[in-house]
Design a protein around this motif. Structure first.
Motif, PDB file in Angstrom:
ATOM      1  N   GLY A 377      -5.209   7.092  -8.527  1.00 53.36           N
ATOM      2  CA  GLY A 377      -4.312   8.221  -8.257  1.00 53.36           C
ATOM      3  C   GLY A 377      -5.032   9.344  -7.538  1.00 53.36           C
ATOM      4  O   GLY A 377      -4.403  10.304  -7.093  1.00 53.36           O
ATOM      5  N   ALA A 378      -6.353   9.243  -7.440  1.00 50.16           N
ATOM      6  CA  ALA A 378      -7.110  10.346  -6.825  1.00 50.16           C
ATOM      7  C   ALA A 378      -8.452   9.849  -6.289  1.00 50.16           C
ATOM      8  O   ALA A 378      -8.886   8.732  -6.566  1.00 50.16           O
ATOM      9  CB  ALA A 378      -7.333  11.458  -7.854  1.00 50.16           C
ATOM     10  N   PHE A 576      -8.341   3.048   3.645  1.00 47.46           N
ATOM     11  CA  PHE A 576      -8.923   2.396   2.465  1.00 47.46           C
ATOM     12  C   PHE A 576      -8.351   3.116   1.246  1.00 47.46           C
ATOM     13  O   PHE A 576      -8.772   4.226   0.922  1.00 47.46           O
ATOM     14  CB  PHE A 576     -10.445   2.520   2.558  1.00 47.46           C
ATOM     15  N   GLY A 577      -7.362   2.504   0.605  1.00 43.57           N
ATOM     16  CA  GLY A 577      -6.710   3.166  -0.526  1.00 43.57           C
ATOM     17  C   GLY A 577      -6.142   4.501  -0.100  1.00 43.57           C
ATOM     18  O   GLY A 577      -5.285   4.576   0.771  1.00 43.57           O
ATOM     19  N   ARG A 578      -6.669   5.565  -0.684  1.00 44.75           N
ATOM     20  CA  ARG A 578      -6.179   6.915  -0.378  1.00 44.75           C
ATOM     21  C   ARG A 578      -7.008   7.611   0.698  1.00 44.75           C
ATOM     22  O   ARG A 578      -6.909   8.826   0.870  1.00 44.75           O
ATOM     23  CB  ARG A 578      -6.191   7.761  -1.664  1.00 44.75           C
ATOM     24  N   VAL A 609       0.827   7.851   2.104  1.00 49.66           N
ATOM     25  CA  VAL A 609       0.306   7.416   0.801  1.00 49.66           C
ATOM     26  C   VAL A 609       0.815   8.366  -0.293  1.00 49.66           C
ATOM     27  O   VAL A 609       1.306   7.940  -1.341  1.00 49.66           O
ATOM     28  CB  VAL A 609      -1.238   7.364   0.808  1.00 49.66           C
ATOM     29  N   LEU A 610       0.734   9.672  -0.033  1.00 46.36           N
ATOM     30  CA  LEU A 610       1.174  10.641  -1.049  1.00 46.36           C
ATOM     31  C   LEU A 610       2.669  10.511  -1.315  1.00 46.36           C
ATOM     32  O   LEU A 610       3.131  10.689  -2.442  1.00 46.36           O
ATOM     33  CB  LEU A 610       0.864  12.068  -0.601  1.00 46.36           C
ATOM     34  N   ASP A 611       3.414  10.199  -0.257  1.00 44.17           N
ATOM     35  CA  ASP A 611       4.867  10.060  -0.427  1.00 44.17           C
ATOM     36  C   ASP A 611       5.236   8.689  -0.980  1.00 44.17           C
ATOM     37  O   ASP A 611       6.413   8.368  -1.118  1.00 44.17           O
ATOM     38  CB  ASP A 611       5.575  10.272   0.918  1.00 44.17           C
ATOM     39  N   GLY A 612       4.209   7.869  -1.219  1.00 49.36           N
ATOM     40  CA  GLY A 612       4.468   6.557  -1.798  1.00 49.36           C
ATOM     41  C   GLY A 612       5.011   5.557  -0.802  1.00 49.36           C
ATOM     42  O   GLY A 612       5.527   4.504  -1.168  1.00 49.36           O
TER      43      GLY A 612
END
Ligand SMILES: Cc1cc2nc3c(=O)[nH]c(=O)nc-3n(C[C@H](O)[C@H](O)[C@H](O)COP(=O)(O)OP(=O)(O)OC[C@H]3O[C@@H](n4cnc5c(N)ncnc54)[C@H](O)[C@@H]3O)c2cc1C
Length: 616
Positions: A377-378, A576-578, A609-612
């Motif tokens: 998540g972070a 890469f991920g976030r 990514v943040l908006d899913g």
């Protein structure tokens, strides 16, 4: 003139500097490194400072692994952390704010004492007059109407139509100064030939192209070949990715010049390298031939208007972006004059409670997902500042610092990304800004631009300055001027890795006073016969050492090899991920416009990514 014409204006250059064989690990003492750094906002922030370099070397030497227990957790949590406060990082923060909305927060972490990266400036005061020069990024290319870049510049207060330049003062006939520090050729352009060409006392050939090199102390075949290179017309590929662009990317620039102009390898290595890599750092033997053309294929601009230059080069762009990001970091309206002249309000950059913050002198040493990248998540970001390690948290991160640090600090970077970054080579460059009390010695010879083929540096051009800077409205041969020597390090014939590491070794191990001695000696050799006296006429020298100045794209960089895509593609297309990737080096084109465009893409990726919507 295209961007290529500016950067290679005369398409001639000198051989390499002397090799010292020193290791880049032999760092100089501070007093040998810095020298004078000027006045104003950028004093103490010339090129890579010794602190930045020392902290960077600690990353390379794994000093922060494992992280110590006394790490300070700041307790801060941001929606996005941007690593690197050059034009790309600043633009990424601005795009993030615009795309993610005002409630989302962003922190930019930059290791130097002033933001801007290669887009910073030097200032001198000589005989009461302020002189401003660029530390790296110089030219601004007026955008085509209706393009994304045109609207972006407009949104941050940059209108190239408002650039006005110094007028000619005095009663003597005018010498036509250009608007940028790059040579253009023409009647006031000169070639200097010294001892290397059997000219112990030195020989100037003014307007060499107009004179078809008559009088140059070179062989007939070299003359014929150089005239052929000079006369060759740029045939741009029609499209990025078409057959011609791919063919160009499969060979070196040296091979391309040999094939198309019938020029010998020896002539290229004596005269053309390294200026052929003026926009990419290394010589023609190392670079992809497409590196010469890519910028003009991808980013055509208003060639008829010509390149423009802020007084301090693209420090102007960095300042305008920062003004848009944190309005009171530069007080007043976002006009060219105001943004150029007002003093930076450093305290405004990093205040609690504002959506965007820029934290300086903070070297990021680690960026790691909290847990598995696909589920985290972070992201935790650890930075080193004033001898201490701090940790902040962010829901996403944009790596805008460039390949040479990103590949070391992102933990768990997938193999494909690591393989890609292993194909990025960044060449060093020394930008030496020389303040002169007057340039009468040049005027006397009818020169305002020149090029040489031995010793230190290759060329310089005097310019009339944009008057929205805090500079005199007029210029004459008796005016103080700042001129820039770009010193590149190429050793044709060696592999790219060797050229880069030898060049960096020399850049990092040569003391200020030695460079000063060489530069004074060079100017003395070329101009003392016309009355130049370094003691009297040189008012100041600022060295900007860039250890990783230019991404130097090798053949295959743009479109890949053996059916595999070019190395930048995976980094651009697969966050890469976030964590997303920016910086101009991803484009293979060292140009502030690619810094901006890569930032826009990366900001869009982390917002998704943040908006899913997306996850790499
Ligand atoms: C000599 C020279 C001349 C140039 N001339 C032109 C020109 O005329 N016109 C033009 O458009 N472009 C020019 N360029 C290209 C220039 O690279 C771009 O214009 C632009 O300035 C690059 O911005 P950037 O943000 O992509 O990278 P950078 O400017 O390199 O910014 C990256 C920043 O991140 C910092 N950083 C890196 N790692 C970390 C870390 N771990 N923690 C914290 N901070 C970090 C770096 O120190 C740097 O300040 C020139 C470049 C050079 C070197």
């Amino acid at each position: 003139m295209t961007r290529r014409d500016y950067l290679n204006s005369a398409l001639l250059g000198s051989g390499s500097l002397l090799l010292t064989g020193v290791s880049p690990r032999d760092l100089l003492a501070r007093e040998d490194w810095d020298g004078y750094s000027g006045v104003g906002d950028y004093a103490g922030s010339n090129g890579n400072t010794i602190e930045v370099l020392t902290d960077g070397n600690k990353i390379r030497d794994h000093v922060f692994e494992p992280l110590p227990d006394n790490l300070i957790d700041t307790g801060e949590e941001y929606d996005c952390a941007v690593i690197g406060g050059g034009i790309s990082g600043l633009a990424a923060a601005l795009f993030f704010g615009r795309q993610a909305g005002p409630r989302r927060t962003c922190l930019v972490l930059e290791n130097h004492g002033v933001f801007g990266g290669e887009g910073r400036r030097n200032e001198f005061v000589v005989d009461g007059q302020r002189l401003i020069a660029h530390q790296g990024s110089a030219m601004f290319f007026p955008p085509l109407d209706g393009t994304f870049l045109a609207s972006f510049y407009e949104s941050i207060g940059i209108d190239y139509r408002q650039f006005q330049y110094q007028s000619w003062a005095g009663h003597e006939p005018e010498v036509p100064l250009g608007r940028t520090s790059y040579t253009r050729g023409g009647a006031n352009f000169g070639f200097f030939f010294g001892a290397k060409f059997g000219q112990g006392k030195g020989l100037w050939l003014i307007d060499p192209w107009g004179k078809k090199l008559e009088g140059a102390p070179i062989t007939d075949s070299a003359r014929r070949e150089l005239l052929a290179v000079h006369a060759s017309k740029t045939v741009l590929p029609k499209r990025h990715g078409d057959a011609l662009s791919r063919q160009l990317d499969s060979i070196t620039l040296e091979q391309h010049l040999m094939d198309t102009c019938g020029v010998s390898r020896e002539t290229i290595r004596t005269f053309v390298s390294p200026l052929a890599g003026g926009g990419s750092g290394l010589g023609a033997d190392a670079l992809s031939a497409y590196a010469e053309y890519a910028a003009d294929v991808l980013l055509p601009w208003k060639y008829d208007v010509g390149a423009q230059m802020f007084p301090g080069g693209n420090a102007g762009v960095a300042r305008h972006i920062t003004k848009a990001l944190i309005p009171d970091s530069i007080p007043g309206d976002a006009t060219l004059k105001n943004v150029c002249r007002s003093r930076l309000q450093m305290a405004a950059l990093d205040r609690a409670g504002q959506p965007a913050r820029v934290r300086l002198r903070a070297t990021v040493v680690q960026v790691e997902h909290e847990g598995k990248p696909e589920a985290a998540g972070a992201v935790r970001i650890v930075y080193f500042q004033n001898g201490k390690l701090y940790r902040v948290k962010a829901r996403s991160a944009i790596m805008a610092g460039g390949s040479w640090t990103t590949k070391h600090i992102v933990k768990g970077l997938p193999q494909a990304h690591r393989d890609a970054y292993a194909q990025f080579h960044r060449a060093p460059c020394l930008m030496a800004n020389v303040a002169l009390r007057n340039w009468r010695f040049l005027y006397k010879q009818g020169i305002c631009e020149c090029q040489w083929f031995e010793g230190i540096g290759n060329s310089f051009a005097l310019r009339k300055m944009a008057t929205f800077g805090d500079v005199s409205p007029a210029v004459s041969p008796d005016s103080p001027v700042a001129t820039t020597l770009k010193i590149l390090f190429s050793t044709p014939g060696l592999s790219m890795e060797e050229q880069v590491s030898r060049g960096r070794g020399e850049l990092l191990a040569t003391p200020f006073r030695e460079y000063e001695r060489r530069i004074r000696g060079q100017l003395g050799m070329m101009f003392s016969a016309a009355g130049f006296d370094a003691r009297r006429d040189m008012a100041g020298l600022i060295l900007n050492r860039w250890g990783h100045a230019y991404l130097s794209p090798q053949p295959g960089f743009f479109f890949g090899k053996g059916g595999k895509p070019g190395p930048a593609e995976i980094l651009r297309q697969q966050p890469f991920g976030r964590i997303a990737f920016a910086n101009s080096d991803l484009a293979g084109i060292m140009d502030h416009r690619t810094s901006i465009l890569e930032a826009q893409r990366a900001a869009g990726q982390v917002v998704s990514v943040l908006d899913g919507v997306g996850r790499g």
